[in-house]
Structure formats: structure tokens, C-alpha cells
Design an enzyme around this catalytic site. Structure first.
Site, PDB file in Angstrom:
ATOM      1  CE  LYS A   1      35.612  38.258  95.822  1.00 47.35           C
ATOM      2  NZ  LYS A   1      35.228  38.992  96.753  1.00 47.35           N
TER       3      LYS A   1
ATOM      4  CG  ASP B   1      28.667  40.524  81.571  1.00 45.51           C
ATOM      5  OD1 ASP B   1      28.439  41.258  80.846  1.00 45.51           O
ATOM      6  OD2 ASP B   1      28.021  39.848  82.359  1.00 45.51           O
TER       7      ASP B   1
ATOM      8  CG  ASP C   1      24.979  45.142  82.420  1.00 46.94           C
ATOM      9  OD1 ASP C   1      25.544  45.442  81.225  1.00 46.94           O
ATOM     10  OD2 ASP C   1      23.854  44.527  82.303  1.00 46.94           O
TER      11      ASP C   1
ATOM     12  CE1 TYR D   1      31.300  36.227  81.250  1.00 49.47           C
ATOM     13  CE2 TYR D   1      30.305  36.087  79.054  1.00 49.47           C
ATOM     14  CZ  TYR D   1      30.499  36.481  80.328  1.00 49.47           C
ATOM     15  OH  TYR D   1      29.510  37.827  80.645  1.00 49.47           O
TER      16      TYR D   1
ATOM     17  CG  ASP E   1      33.485  42.363  97.167  1.00 49.91           C
ATOM     18  OD1 ASP E   1      34.581  42.757  96.785  1.00 49.91           O
ATOM     19  OD2 ASP E   1      33.322  41.364  98.167  1.00 49.91           O
TER      20      ASP E   1
HETATM   21  C1  IPM Z   1      27.356  41.749  77.254  1.00 44.74           C
HETATM   22  C2  IPM Z   1      26.597  40.625  77.236  1.00 44.74           C
HETATM   23  C3  IPM Z   1      27.035  39.370  76.740  1.00 44.74           C
HETATM   24  C4  IPM Z   1      28.047  38.970  77.796  1.00 44.74           C
HETATM   25  C5  IPM Z   1      25.754  38.183  76.604  1.00 44.74           C
HETATM   26  C6  IPM Z   1      24.826  38.468  75.750  1.00 44.74           C
HETATM   27  C7  IPM Z   1      26.436  36.695  76.259  1.00 44.74           C
HETATM   28  O1  IPM Z   1      26.052  40.660  78.644  1.00 44.74           O
HETATM   29  O2  IPM Z   1      28.081  41.963  75.920  1.00 44.74           O
HETATM   30  O3  IPM Z   1      27.860  42.403  78.098  1.00 44.74           O
HETATM   31  O4  IPM Z   1      27.870  38.439  78.855  1.00 44.74           O
HETATM   32  O5  IPM Z   1      29.109  39.189  77.340  1.00 44.74           O
HETATM   33 MG    MG Z   2      26.784  42.426  79.874  1.00 43.97          MG
END
Ligand code: IPM
Ligand code: MG
Length: 357
Positions: A190, A247, A251, A140, A223
């Protein structure tokens, strides 16, 4: 006097922030707390007002606060802006400028919500993990980065960078959290492909053997970790990951619990100041309808009270009140299975009434 800065942001960020602030007001009055709360625009709302997703004065205020409550940013209205002006840029600026390197993303499933998950109940029952994501380095933020549209062929590049100190400090956080849980850390990388991952794996092993041998450390390729989270989620407790992998995995983990409307997060720096935000985004599709689930935001407030303000007892009380709300059968739209649900405001009132019991 503690200082809290609230940044509601865009979309449902506003609605859920109102809920968290109602809960905070209730606790302030009941417990006679001296907490100074200020509210400022961020993201698209700030861009519309000031031409920037985060103004210098808001950044300065954030640095001067004990905790920042962050709603959500972004929406179709701002999608075509260049990166510097995009709402998400405000988020990355706050992370970097406040050095919020430790991102804690708990993912857990209430037994009562077993059927809200897409995963079979016997696989997901009891799910309760903590993802520890490095938040201020890696792909990032690595330099150099860029897009060269005028070269032949046109190209773009980013850099995945980690130094030893960065890996050490996030590893320590993961092991310390593991000590309070089941003492298991799974570090994700990885290492079969990336130098930065081989290095990551070695440094994590070093931290483990020098200070945290009582914990069990395993390593998993990213993965495979994604797959294992679906196949056998209960094998995990603390998951340690770099910025990008954390990240993605967070999710997946959030989705396993049925609704990301339930999950809070904390982003901390060395002095345990922090930013607290729900895992869900600004959800433009339901914004303004009053049906957003405020639980992730309210639980984020609980994390702020626990980690940055040292009000552990109040944090637990909020968590108990939310548990009571779920156990009593109340639901917001995202977790309702029979079409019956409470609005954001009704949910907030219920939670406050459980806090008052
Ligand atoms: C998160 C989000 C952010 C990230 C985005 C909105 C920049 O997906 O906080 O997980 O990728 O860190
Ligand atoms: Mg995210």
C-alpha cells in the site's frame, strides 16, 4: 535419521493428520526410509491437557525436528480465552521461535475441478500461482502493540514494521521461486498510503536489480491485487506480500480454486527447516464426521518431503497420486458436485493405492 514432528491440533486437524501419517508410513516402509515420527498435542488440545496452547517441550521438539506437520487449531470451545492461551497463539509462537519467515502458499486449480470454482471457467482455467508471504514480522509482530481501555478515549494500536534485511530475505525467496516458474513476481503493498510499503517497494526493487533482473517485477496495491485476483487471476505467477496482505490475499486465492481443502503450505526458515500445514482451518462444523478432505494435508507432507527432507522424487509421487485420484473422478464432499463422495479414510486408501501402482 530425519525427524518429523506431527501436531494434529484440533477439529479436522486430527482426521487429516491421520491421513498424512498413513501416507508417510506407507512411503517409509516401501522405501525403507529412516524417519523418526512423533506426535504431540497443540492448540486447544494442548490447552485442555497442559493449560497452554504450546508447551515448552513441544516447542523444543519442534526446534529439534527437520519438519513439523501442523494440522489445524482452534474451535468455539477456546474462543473466549485470552490471547496468550488461544490456540492460534501456538501457531504464531512456532512461526516466530523457529524463524519461519518464508510462507509459501501455492494456489492452483485442477482442470477437472473447474466447475468447483465460483469464477467463470474461461477466467480461472489454468490458475496456478505461488503466494510468498512474509511470516515473522509486519503488523502481526510489530512493537509497540496494545489495548488501553483505561485511557480516554479507550484505544488500541499495532505497529507495521519491516527492516531492510527482513524484506531482502523474503524477496530473494520470491525471485528464486520465480526463476523455477514463469519468472514473474508481483509485489503487493500500500505504497500510496504507508511508509512501510514505500520502503518495502524500494527494497524489493533493489533485490530485483542487483540479482534477479531476468525476472519481471511488478508492483500492485493490495486492494487492487484483491480485485485483480478475481477479475484476471491468470495474470499472476509469484505474488510477494507482507504478513497481513499475504494473509488476506492467500484466502482469496485459495477460494478461487473451489475448495481450500486442496491447498498445502510451507513455512521455511534460513536452514530450510519448516512447518507444513493445510490452508484450511480446523472446521469445527464437520470435525469428527470423517468427511474432511485430507488432500491439503497430504500435499503439505509432499512439500515437507521436498523442501526439508530433500526427497523430491517422493514428493512428486504423492502429487501424481493425488492427480490420479482427481482424474479418476473421486471426490471428497467439499469438491463433489453430484452428492457422491468418499470419506477421509477412503480417500487416503485410494491415494495410497495410486502411490502403489
Ligand atoms: C493463516 C491464519 C493465521 C494467520 C491465523 C490462524 C492466526 O489465518 O495462517 O493464514 O492469520 O496467519
Ligand atoms: Mg489466514
Amino acid at each position: 535419521m530425519h525427524k518429523i514432528l506431527a501436531l494434529p491440533g484440533d477439529g479436522i486437524g486430527n482426521e487429516v493428520m491421520n491421513s498424512a501419517l498413513d501416507v508417510l508410513d506407507f512411503l517409509k516402509t516401501r522405501n525403507d526410509l529412516s524417519i523418526d515420527i512423533s506426535i504431540e498435542p497443540i492448540g486447544g488440545a494442548s490447552y485442555d491437557l497442559n493449560g497452554t496452547p504450546i508447551s515448552e517441550s513441544v516447542l523444543a521438539k519442534a526446534k529439534d525436528s527437520d519438519a513439523v506437520l501442523f494440522g489445524a487449531v482452534g474451535g468455539p470451545k477456546w474462543d473466549s480465552l485470552e490471547w496468550e492461551n488461544r490456540p492460534e497463539h501456538a501457531l504464531l509462537t512456532l512461526r516466530k521461535e523457529l524463524d519461519l519467515f518464508a510462507n509459501l502458499r501455492p494456489a492452483f486449480l485442477f482442470d477437472e475441478l473447474l466447475n468447483a470454482s465460483n469464477i467463470k471457467p474461461d477466467v480461472i482455467k489454468g490458475f496456478d500461482i505461488m503466494i510468498v508471504r512474509e511470516l515473522t514480522s509486519g503488523l502481526y509482530f510489530g512493537e509497540p502493540r496494545g489495548i488501553n481501555l483505561d485511557q480516554n478515549p479507550p484505544n488500541a494500536f499495532n505497529t507495521m514494521y519491516y527492516d531492510e534485511d527482513q524484506i531482502k530475505r523474503i524477496s530473494k525467496i520470491a525471485f528464486e521461486l520465480a526463476l523455477k516458474r514463469t519468472k514473474k513476481v508481483c509485489s503487493v503493498d500500500k505504497a500510496n498510503v504507508l511508509e512501510v510499503s514505500k520502503f518495502w517497494r524500494n527494497v524489493v526493487a533493489e533485490v530485483h536489480s542487483s540479482d534477479f533482473e531476468v525476472c519481471e517485477l511488478s508492483n500492485m496495491l493490495a486492494d487492487n491485487a484483491a480485485m485483480q485476483l478475481i477479475l484476471n487471476p491468470n495474470q499472476f505467477d509469484v505474488v510477494l506480500a507482507s504478513n497481513l496482505f499475504g494473509d488476506i490475499l492467500s484466502d482469496i486465492a485459495a477460494t478461487l480454486t473451489g475448495s481450500i481443502g486442496m491447498l498445502p503450505s510451507a513455512s521455511l526458515n534460513d536452514s530450510l527447516k519448516g512447518m507444513y500445514e493445510p490452508c484450511h482451518g480446523s472446521a469445527p462444523d464437520i470435525a469428527g464426521k470423517g468427511i474432511a478432505n485430507p488432500i491439503a494435508m497430504i500435499l503439505s507432507l509432499a512439500m515437507a518431503l521436498r523442501y526439508s527432507l530433500n526427497f523430491d522424487e517422493l514428493a512428486s509421487q504423492i502429487e501424481v497420486a493425488i492427480k490420479k485420484y482427481i482424474t479418476a473422478g473421486f471426490r471428497t464432499k467439499d469438491i463433489s458436485i453430484d452428492g457422491k463422495f468418499l470419506t477421509t479414510n477412503e480417500t487416503t486408501e485410494k491415494i495410497i493405492s495410486f502411490l502403489n501402482e
